[in-house]
Design a protein around this motif. Structure first.
Motif, PDB file in Angstrom:
ATOM      1  N   VAL A  46       0.839  -1.202   0.000  1.00 20.81           N
ATOM      2  CA  VAL A  46       0.000   0.000   0.000  1.00 20.81           C
ATOM      3  C   VAL A  46       0.874   1.252   0.000  1.00 20.81           C
ATOM      4  N   GLY A  47       1.945   1.233   0.775  1.00 20.03           N
ATOM      5  CA  GLY A  47       2.854   2.373   0.781  1.00 20.03           C
ATOM      6  C   GLY A  47       3.473   2.605  -0.585  1.00 20.03           C
ATOM      7  N   TYR A  48       3.830   1.510  -1.241  1.00 20.83           N
ATOM      8  CA  TYR A  48       4.438   1.601  -2.575  1.00 20.83           C
ATOM      9  C   TYR A  48       3.467   2.208  -3.578  1.00 20.83           C
ATOM     10  N   TYR A  49       2.244   1.686  -3.605  1.00 22.48           N
ATOM     11  CA  TYR A  49       1.285   2.163  -4.601  1.00 22.48           C
ATOM     12  C   TYR A  49       0.735   3.547  -4.257  1.00 22.48           C
ATOM     13  N   SER A  50       0.634   3.887  -2.967  1.00 22.06           N
ATOM     14  CA  SER A  50       0.173   5.230  -2.632  1.00 22.06           C
ATOM     15  C   SER A  50       1.228   6.269  -2.997  1.00 22.06           C
ATOM     16  N   ASP A  51       2.502   5.893  -2.946  1.00 20.49           N
ATOM     17  CA  ASP A  51       3.567   6.801  -3.393  1.00 20.49           C
ATOM     18  C   ASP A  51       3.465   7.076  -4.888  1.00 20.49           C
ATOM     19  N   SER A  52       3.052   6.056  -5.657  1.00 20.54           N
ATOM     20  CA  SER A  52       3.056   6.182  -7.113  1.00 20.54           C
ATOM     21  C   SER A  52       1.675   6.464  -7.695  1.00 20.54           C
ATOM     22  N   ARG A  92      -2.867  11.176  -3.763  1.00 20.84           N
ATOM     23  CA  ARG A  92      -2.125   9.923  -3.567  1.00 20.84           C
ATOM     24  C   ARG A  92      -2.720   9.064  -2.465  1.00 20.84           C
ATOM     25  N   ARG A  93      -3.052   9.689  -1.350  1.00 18.58           N
ATOM     26  CA  ARG A  93      -3.386   8.930  -0.149  1.00 18.58           C
ATOM     27  C   ARG A  93      -4.883   8.720   0.031  1.00 18.58           C
ATOM     28  N   ARG A  94      -5.683   9.695  -0.355  1.00 16.52           N
ATOM     29  CA  ARG A  94      -7.119   9.647  -0.042  1.00 16.52           C
ATOM     30  C   ARG A  94      -7.831   8.429  -0.629  1.00 16.52           C
ATOM     31  N   PRO A  95      -7.529   7.984  -1.855  1.00 16.53           N
ATOM     32  CA  PRO A  95      -8.215   6.781  -2.355  1.00 16.53           C
ATOM     33  C   PRO A  95      -7.968   5.557  -1.480  1.00 16.53           C
ATOM     34  N   ALA A 109       1.377   8.915   5.963  1.00 15.70           N
ATOM     35  CA  ALA A 109       2.002   9.538   4.795  1.00 15.70           C
ATOM     36  C   ALA A 109       1.303  10.847   4.439  1.00 15.70           C
ATOM     37  N   LEU A 110      -0.031  10.881   4.573  1.00 14.16           N
ATOM     38  CA  LEU A 110      -0.769  12.110   4.284  1.00 14.16           C
ATOM     39  C   LEU A 110      -0.402  13.207   5.279  1.00 14.16           C
ATOM     40  N   LEU A 111      -0.212  12.843   6.536  1.00 13.39           N
ATOM     41  CA  LEU A 111       0.224  13.818   7.537  1.00 13.39           C
ATOM     42  C   LEU A 111       1.587  14.392   7.168  1.00 13.39           C
ATOM     43  N   ALA A 112       2.468  13.514   6.669  1.00 14.29           N
ATOM     44  CA  ALA A 112       3.786  13.997   6.236  1.00 14.29           C
ATOM     45  C   ALA A 112       3.657  14.948   5.052  1.00 14.29           C
TER      46      ALA A 112
END
Length: 504
Positions: free
Chosen positions: A79-85, A92-95, A157-160
């Motif tokens: 999930v981290g990988y695909y949310s980055d891309s 990026r993150r909301r979906p 990640a969204l917080l960052a």
């Protein structure tokens, strides 16, 4: 500080330029942690007893919990990988956050109504195994753990992203996330300890779902309502700048997932301090996981003397255990501030972690003392019915839960801070080093999930054998921390501890 000109890891990604968001937006996103942690608290306090009520024997109950470490090992990196891309127009993150919340709703429905669905599909009534309900529950439980892991990574990640690259805002965001995690824990354990919650939802009690089941179902109703409200509010008011294809680093454009290759490949090049950190962390989680799995079951069986599905004593013990976990969370929150204070002072990180592990070892050993005291002070009514334990026994057990919040606060901060420090010193990427540390957390959990049930069954079926092994592992972890672990400067540890995340 001088910046090093190092090549980016394929697990790192160039972030889209996004200005720092107003603090109220950061609070909204961080508040999602309360909804997620509410559900985790219910899992830890109520679901091990519930699976036994459905007919899964204690020996095999721990296998259900394999989904937690497995999903943490597999789902979070993917999930981290695909949310980055992700280049979705929604961001990026909301979906991923929206999909995770939707899956939680599905999972909670399956878990809460497992007994009813199983009964409708032909499960027998009475105190016998209910195979169809068990199947529905297991599917729902695995979906829930996958969904929770889908939520937490993108939320952090969204917080960052919303911190705009400012270190102080990043620290504040993580502090808020940790605060709402504590709020969710306290609310979840408080709900789990209340015995009449089902009266708020009278339809929850059915022929297939007794009072305990109805209370669990009611807790999950509140959990999903809280999570969905917080998620909708956050996703409605947060403005996330979508990533363009040009902003995605080249390795992430390739049609493969290099996450696991990098994680395991990184083990070859780990510096010695990281290896020692992984070893200490491994023994630490071998100690913690049996207690986290079976703490409320221990209260119901060994302390209260109840039996699963017979009378009300076991149910009362489980509720008392949930109250103990709520006290544990309160102490954990306060002790987390103390960890930062000690890390800034002259105590030293080795002494902090070593002392915490010895405290954990003593606490787990005390479960034997409390159990034996409870057994030798049983009281029976005139009709031969077993009574609740003496007040001293209950106070001792609840005190143990509360005291263990101190070493748990160290477990949730110091290892992650040290991983960040050691990776910085060696020039490694932060994401990669924390991913490697995650291996030292989830692999011991898988080991405990597979072995603790049969190990307990070998000595009579109670929870104490696994707790004793945990006490020994905690003592070993403490010795290794004091004798082998490098000790960075207090200032660096304190700074990293403020932004470190913990496992739950």
């Amino acid at each position: 500080m001088e910046s090093k000109n190092t090549a980016p890891s394929s697990m790192e990604v160039q972030q889209p330029s996004q200005p720092a968001a107003p603090i109220k937006i950061t609070v909204l996103v961080a508040a999602i942690a309360a909804g997620v942690q509410f559900g985790w608290a219910l899992q830890l306090s109520l679901l091990t007893p519930y699976v036994q009520l459905l007919g899964i024997p204690h020996t095999w109950a721990a296998y259900i919990w394999l989904c937690g470490p497995i999903s943490g090992l597999i789902v979070q990196p993917i999930v981290g990988y695909y949310s980055d891309s992700c280049t979705s127009r929604f961001g990026r993150r909301r979906p991923f956050i929206a999909a995770g919340a939707a899956l939680v709703a599905v999972a909670v429905f399956l878990i809460g109504f497992a007994a009813d669905i199983g009964h409708a599909a032909g499960d027998p009534s009475g105190k016998v195994a209910k195979p169809r309900a068990i199947a529905v529950f297991v599917v729902g439980f695995w979906i829930l753990d996958v969904a929770n892991n889908m939520l937490q990574g993108p939320c952090r990640a969204l917080l960052a992203d919303l911190s705009g690259g400012e270190a102080r805002r990043m620290s504040t965001s993580n502090a808020l996330f940790s605060f709402f995690m504590a709020v969710g824990n306290i609310l979840g354990y408080a709900a789990g300890s209340y015995t009449h919650l089902y009266r708020i939802f009278p339809f929850s009690k059915t022929n297939a779902c007794d009072v305990y089941c109805a209370n669990l179902k009611s807790c999950f109703f509140i959990s999903i309502a809280l999570l969905l409200i917080l998620t909708v509010l956050a996703l409605t008011f947060v403005t996330e700048i979508p990533a363009s294809a040009a902003e995605i680093s080249e390795p992430l454009k390739k049609p493969k997932i290099p996450v696991f290759g990098e994680l395991f490949g990184a083990l070859k090049d780990l510096p010695k301090p990281m290896w020692i950190l992984l070893l200490v962390t491994c023994f630490n989680w071998i100690a913690w996981f049996p207690f986290l799995l079976f703490d409320t079951d221990w209260m119901g069986k060994e302390v209260y003397g109840g039996k699963v599905g017979e009378g009300k004593l076991y149910d009362r013990g489980v509720r008392a255990g949930a109250l103990g976990l709520m006290l544990n969370s309160v102490v954990l929150g306060v002790a987390s501030l103390g960890v930062q204070f000690c890390a800034r002072g002259f105590v030293g990180v080795k002494k902090i972690w070593g002392g915490a592990n010895f405290l954990l070892a003593v606490g787990l050993a005390m479960t034997v003392v409390i159990t034996k005291t409870a057994q030798h002070s049983r009281h029976y009514a005139a009709d031969g019915a077993l009574q609740t334990p003496e007040p001293g026994v209950k106070i001792g057990a609840l005190t143990l839960f509360a005291v263990l919040g101190i070493p748990l606060s160290v477990t949730y901060s110091i290892p992650f801070a040290l991983a960040s420090i050691f990776s910085s010193n060696s020039g490694s990427g932060q994401g990669l080093s924390l991913g490697v540390l995650n291996l030292a957390i989830v692999i011991p959990q898988m080991l405990v999930s597979v072995t603790s049930g049969p190990w307990d069954d070998l000595f009579g079926g109670g929870n104490l054998p696994a707790f004793v092994v945990g006490a020994v592992a905690a003592a070993i972890s403490g010795v290794l921390a004091l004798t082998m672990l490098p000790s960075p400067s207090p200032e660096v540890v304190a700074t990293k501890a403020m932004t470190a995340g913990g496992f739950h």
